[in-house]
Motif scaffolding. Structure first.
Motif, PDB file in Angstrom:
ATOM      1  N   MET A 167    -112.019-113.380 -39.185  1.00  0.00           N
ATOM      2  CA  MET A 167    -112.206-113.856 -40.553  1.00  0.00           C
ATOM      3  C   MET A 167    -113.057-115.127 -40.491  1.00  0.00           C
ATOM      4  SD  MET A 167    -110.523-111.629 -42.289  1.00  0.00           S
ATOM      5  CE  MET A 167    -109.304-110.345 -41.922  1.00  0.00           C
ATOM      6  N   VAL A 168    -114.282-115.059 -40.985  1.00  0.00           N
ATOM      7  CA  VAL A 168    -115.237-116.150 -40.820  1.00  0.00           C
ATOM      8  C   VAL A 168    -115.392-116.947 -42.114  1.00  0.00           C
ATOM      9  CG1 VAL A 168    -117.638-116.738 -40.323  1.00  0.00           C
ATOM     10  CG2 VAL A 168    -116.487-114.940 -39.000  1.00  0.00           C
ATOM     11  N   HIS A 169    -115.186-118.251 -41.997  1.00  0.00           N
ATOM     12  CA  HIS A 169    -115.374-119.195 -43.108  1.00  0.00           C
ATOM     13  C   HIS A 169    -116.822-119.679 -43.042  1.00  0.00           C
ATOM     14  CE1 HIS A 169    -115.059-123.314 -44.955  1.00  0.00           C
ATOM     15  NE2 HIS A 169    -114.223-122.695 -45.763  1.00  0.00           N
ATOM     16  N   ALA A 170    -117.637-119.337 -44.050  1.00  0.00           N
ATOM     17  CA  ALA A 170    -119.074-119.608 -43.993  1.00  0.00           C
ATOM     18  C   ALA A 170    -119.580-120.216 -45.294  1.00  0.00           C
ATOM     19  CB  ALA A 170    -119.841-118.326 -43.676  1.00  0.00           C
ATOM     20  N   GLY A 177    -119.944-128.172 -50.643  1.00  0.00           N
ATOM     21  CA  GLY A 177    -118.930-128.620 -51.591  1.00  0.00           C
ATOM     22  C   GLY A 177    -117.766-127.654 -51.680  1.00  0.00           C
ATOM     23  N   PRO A 178    -116.741-127.996 -52.473  1.00  0.00           N
ATOM     24  CA  PRO A 178    -115.524-127.176 -52.570  1.00  0.00           C
ATOM     25  C   PRO A 178    -115.778-125.725 -52.967  1.00  0.00           C
ATOM     26  CG  PRO A 178    -115.169-129.329 -53.550  1.00  0.00           C
ATOM     27  CD  PRO A 178    -116.625-129.249 -53.244  1.00  0.00           C
ATOM     28  N   GLY A 179    -116.818-125.487 -53.763  1.00  0.00           N
ATOM     29  CA  GLY A 179    -117.108-124.116 -54.182  1.00  0.00           C
ATOM     30  C   GLY A 179    -118.249-123.487 -53.418  1.00  0.00           C
ATOM     31  N   GLY A 180    -118.577-124.072 -52.263  1.00  0.00           N
ATOM     32  CA  GLY A 180    -119.750-123.614 -51.529  1.00  0.00           C
ATOM     33  C   GLY A 180    -119.470-122.760 -50.315  1.00  0.00           C
ATOM     34  N   TYR A 181    -118.209-122.313 -50.142  1.00  0.00           N
ATOM     35  CA  TYR A 181    -117.847-121.547 -48.951  1.00  0.00           C
ATOM     36  C   TYR A 181    -117.129-120.251 -49.333  1.00  0.00           C
ATOM     37  CZ  TYR A 181    -119.088-125.645 -46.234  1.00  0.00           C
ATOM     38  OH  TYR A 181    -119.782-126.684 -45.675  1.00  0.00           O
ATOM     39  N   SER A 182    -117.265-119.276 -48.458  1.00  0.00           N
ATOM     40  CA  SER A 182    -116.622-117.972 -48.675  1.00  0.00           C
ATOM     41  C   SER A 182    -116.070-117.477 -47.345  1.00  0.00           C
ATOM     42  CB  SER A 182    -117.629-116.961 -49.235  1.00  0.00           C
ATOM     43  OG  SER A 182    -118.249-117.452 -50.417  1.00  0.00           O
ATOM     44  N   ILE A 183    -115.247-116.439 -47.414  1.00  0.00           N
ATOM     45  CA  ILE A 183    -114.637-115.871 -46.204  1.00  0.00           C
ATOM     46  C   ILE A 183    -115.041-114.404 -46.070  1.00  0.00           C
ATOM     47  CG2 ILE A 183    -112.444-115.262 -45.087  1.00  0.00           C
ATOM     48  CD1 ILE A 183    -111.252-117.764 -46.361  1.00  0.00           C
ATOM     49  N   PHE A 184    -115.402-114.041 -44.854  1.00  0.00           N
ATOM     50  CA  PHE A 184    -115.850-112.683 -44.563  1.00  0.00           C
ATOM     51  C   PHE A 184    -115.046-112.095 -43.409  1.00  0.00           C
ATOM     52  CE2 PHE A 184    -119.315-115.058 -46.385  1.00  0.00           C
ATOM     53  CZ  PHE A 184    -119.867-114.185 -47.317  1.00  0.00           C
ATOM     54  N   ALA A 185    -114.665-110.842 -43.557  1.00  0.00           N
ATOM     55  CA  ALA A 185    -113.964-110.126 -42.492  1.00  0.00           C
ATOM     56  C   ALA A 185    -115.009-109.439 -41.626  1.00  0.00           C
ATOM     57  CB  ALA A 185    -112.997-109.104 -43.083  1.00  0.00           C
ATOM     58  N   VAL A 186    -115.256-110.001 -40.455  1.00  0.00           N
ATOM     59  CA  VAL A 186    -116.274-109.469 -39.552  1.00  0.00           C
ATOM     60  C   VAL A 186    -115.593-108.531 -38.557  1.00  0.00           C
ATOM     61  CG1 VAL A 186    -118.047-110.020 -37.855  1.00  0.00           C
ATOM     62  CG2 VAL A 186    -117.651-111.564 -39.803  1.00  0.00           C
ATOM     63  N   ASP A 219    -127.869-113.645 -37.395  1.00  0.00           N
ATOM     64  CA  ASP A 219    -128.254-112.657 -38.425  1.00  0.00           C
ATOM     65  C   ASP A 219    -127.285-111.482 -38.407  1.00  0.00           C
ATOM     66  OD1 ASP A 219    -130.372-114.056 -39.501  1.00  0.00           O
ATOM     67  OD2 ASP A 219    -131.882-113.130 -38.210  1.00  0.00           O
ATOM     68  N   CYS A 220    -126.019-111.823 -38.356  1.00  0.00           N
ATOM     69  CA  CYS A 220    -124.952-110.813 -38.271  1.00  0.00           C
ATOM     70  C   CYS A 220    -124.731-110.200 -39.651  1.00  0.00           C
ATOM     71  CB  CYS A 220    -123.677-111.459 -37.749  1.00  0.00           C
ATOM     72  SG  CYS A 220    -122.278-110.333 -37.643  1.00  0.00           S
ATOM     73  N   PHE A 221    -125.035-108.920 -39.777  1.00  0.00           N
ATOM     74  CA  PHE A 221    -124.910-108.252 -41.078  1.00  0.00           C
ATOM     75  C   PHE A 221    -123.490-107.770 -41.313  1.00  0.00           C
ATOM     76  CE2 PHE A 221    -124.721-104.389 -43.623  1.00  0.00           C
ATOM     77  CZ  PHE A 221    -125.329-104.813 -44.802  1.00  0.00           C
ATOM     78  N   VAL A 222    -122.966-108.101 -42.501  1.00  0.00           N
ATOM     79  CA  VAL A 222    -121.700-107.539 -42.955  1.00  0.00           C
ATOM     80  C   VAL A 222    -121.904-107.021 -44.378  1.00  0.00           C
ATOM     81  CG1 VAL A 222    -120.225-108.991 -41.508  1.00  0.00           C
ATOM     82  CG2 VAL A 222    -120.877-109.787 -43.785  1.00  0.00           C
ATOM     83  N   PRO A 223    -121.278-105.914 -44.728  1.00  0.00           N
ATOM     84  CA  PRO A 223    -121.459-105.354 -46.071  1.00  0.00           C
ATOM     85  C   PRO A 223    -120.735-106.181 -47.126  1.00  0.00           C
ATOM     86  CG  PRO A 223    -119.832-104.095 -44.864  1.00  0.00           C
ATOM     87  CD  PRO A 223    -120.400-105.086 -43.892  1.00  0.00           C
ATOM     88  N   ASP A 224    -121.038-105.903 -48.390  1.00  0.00           N
ATOM     89  CA  ASP A 224    -120.370-106.598 -49.494  1.00  0.00           C
ATOM     90  C   ASP A 224    -118.861-106.456 -49.419  1.00  0.00           C
ATOM     91  OD1 ASP A 224    -122.608-107.682 -50.816  1.00  0.00           O
ATOM     92  OD2 ASP A 224    -123.062-105.742 -51.749  1.00  0.00           O
ATOM     93  N   SER A 225    -118.397-105.339 -48.884  1.00  0.00           N
ATOM     94  CA  SER A 225    -116.954-105.093 -48.808  1.00  0.00           C
ATOM     95  C   SER A 225    -116.255-106.035 -47.830  1.00  0.00           C
ATOM     96  CB  SER A 225    -116.686-103.648 -48.383  1.00  0.00           C
ATOM     97  OG  SER A 225    -117.277-103.368 -47.118  1.00  0.00           O
ATOM     98  N   ALA A 226    -117.028-106.783 -47.017  1.00  0.00           N
ATOM     99  CA  ALA A 226    -116.434-107.709 -46.061  1.00  0.00           C
ATOM    100  C   ALA A 226    -116.031-109.031 -46.711  1.00  0.00           C
ATOM    101  CB  ALA A 226    -117.407-107.982 -44.917  1.00  0.00           C
ATOM    102  N   LEU A 227    -116.555-109.316 -47.905  1.00  0.00           N
ATOM    103  CA  LEU A 227    -116.216-110.560 -48.596  1.00  0.00           C
ATOM    104  C   LEU A 227    -114.751-110.525 -49.022  1.00  0.00           C
ATOM    105  CD1 LEU A 227    -117.123-113.255 -49.938  1.00  0.00           C
ATOM    106  CD2 LEU A 227    -117.696-111.897 -51.984  1.00  0.00           C
ATOM    107  N   VAL A 228    -113.995-111.552 -48.647  1.00  0.00           N
ATOM    108  CA  VAL A 228    -112.576-111.643 -49.000  1.00  0.00           C
ATOM    109  C   VAL A 228    -112.450-112.559 -50.214  1.00  0.00           C
ATOM    110  CG1 VAL A 228    -110.264-112.327 -48.232  1.00  0.00           C
ATOM    111  CG2 VAL A 228    -111.881-111.296 -46.598  1.00  0.00           C
TER     112      VAL A 228
END
Length: 405
Positions: A167-170, A177-186, A219-228
């Motif tokens: 689970m990558v915090h990017a 800022g507080p609203g500038g990060y998202s989490i992805f399931a790689v 340049d690690c590609f993850v699909p839209d479905s990876a966004l948590v």
């Protein structure tokens, strides 16, 4: 309601006598794995076969987790045998939290099935240059056709190499800022070759067999479905996940002291000196009694914090920081007291009955700095003091007891 005592007794019986070399999880093999700095695959598999992972997966997704307290105490029991194995499995539990908190129904079920099938997860939050300052993280995720491209490194990540998913915090906004990060399931199996590399495993002072490495994303590609959750919700999810993490670490700390106390009691009851056992010496007896009392204090405080996660989630941020600061600080002094009673034997790695003491003494250290060190947690408490004092009211303890029942 779960009969937790019966459940823990069943797990203890399943694992067998920790001093019996033929048991499923005995001290001699645990110490050998620690000496070899070997990841505890054999013990994790044994615990998974019993069904331990079921207690971190919600009942709605096929697991048995209803009360957080059940899983907490089961992992504490495992930690009494081997803090390394307990930590390895807790890491998967904590890595699932972002999905449990904000994931889609499909994501929750997908990763619940993966965990129950024995697949490991990792929580890719920290970075080499920034540590606890997650708002300074440099790993980025930028939009591309059908998904996202991730670039950056995550370092000192538990389970990073052995895990199937990180689970990558990017950073998803240039301004951060507080609203500038998202989490992805790689999910590593789905990543094209050359886009994800493992960083070297870092040798540790304690928990020697733990996988503490990292990943480099190019340049690690993850699909839209990876966004948590939603884009920009990463910090919120990370902070909520950290509340459980801070309390979970306390289970490892208490487990270490529990084993240290048992080892010292074993010594004090057997060792004869100056015409009597060590346990008969007034000073030693007092040290042992005070150590047990401090363990009970830590247990009482932590039990309240664990229950707050479900009964009073609005207060969980304070409870978790209080536990994360106080429990390791208190029990560190307890361990020092026990080393005085045990004497030179606490320093002997190969002693047939007390070699486990030096292991838990080393393993305990992680509770002081993992998931926010002492200063970070004191700061979190300080930032909330005004609100806590302004709204302080008496609470009927019976109300909490009835809610638990």
């Amino acid at each position: 309601m779960t009969d937790l005592i019966a459940l823990m007794a069943d797990l203890e019986e399943y694992l067998g006598d920790p001093w019996d070399a033929g048991a499923l999880m005995p001290y001699p093999r645990i110490l050998a794995a620690d000496e070899d700095q070997r990841y505890p695959h054999e013990f994790v598999d044994v615990l998974a076969s019993w069904g331990l992972y079921d207690w971190i997966v919600p009942a709605a997704n096929g697991g048995k987790a209803v009360n957080v307290e059940d899983g907490f105490n089961l992992y504490r029991l495992v930690g009494r045998r081997d803090p390394t194995s307990a930590t390895a499995m807790v890491l998967t539990s904590l890595s699932y939290m972002p999905v449990w908190i904000a994931g889609s129904p499909e994501q929750r079920q997908h990763f619940a099935d993966a965990i129950r099938g024995g697949r490991k997860l990792a929580w890719g939050l920290s970075e080499r240059r920034h540590g606890s300052d997650v708002l300074a993280n440099e790993t980025t995720a930028r939009r591309t056709d059908g998904g996202w491209l991730l670039n950056g490194e995550k370092w000192t990540i538990g389970n990073a190499t052995v895990a199937c998913t990180v689970m990558v915090h990017a950073r998803t906004s240039d301004k951060g800022g507080p609203g500038g990060y998202s989490i992805f399931a790689v999910e590593k199996d789905c990543v094209p070759p050359g886009q994800l590399a493992h960083l070297p495993d870092e040798p540790l002072h304690g928990l020697r067999g733990l996988d503490m490495s990292g990943v480099r994303l190019t340049d690690c590609f993850v699909p839209d479905s990876a966004l948590v959750g939603r884009a920009g919700q990463g910090l919120e999810i990370a902070l909520k996940s950290s509340q459980l993490a801070r309390i979970a670490i306390a289970s490892i700390a208490m487990a270490c002291v529990d084993t240290a106390l048992r080892s010292t009691l074993d010594f004090a009851g057997r060792r004869v000196i100056f015409g009597g056992t060590v346990a008969e010496v007034p000073y030693s007896r007092r040290q042992l009694a005070e150590s047990f009392a401090e363990l009970l204090i830590a247990d009482a405080l932590t039990t309240g914090a664990v229950r707050s996660l479900q009964l009073a989630p609005a207060q969980a941020s304070v409870w978790s920081s209080v536990v994360k600061y106080f429990v390791p600080t208190l029990l560190e002094e307890t361990l020092a007291r026990l080393t005085t009673v045990l004497g030179a034997r606490y320093y002997l790695r190969g002693h047939p009955r007390h070699g486990i003491f030096q292991k838990v003494l080393r393993d305990f250290a992680i509770s002081n700095f993992a998931d926010g060190n002492t200063v970070v947690n004191l700061k979190n408490i300080a930032l909330q003091l005004d609100g806590l004092l302004a709204g302080a009211v008496g609470q009927d303890p019976g109300e909490v007891a009835r809610a638990r029942a």
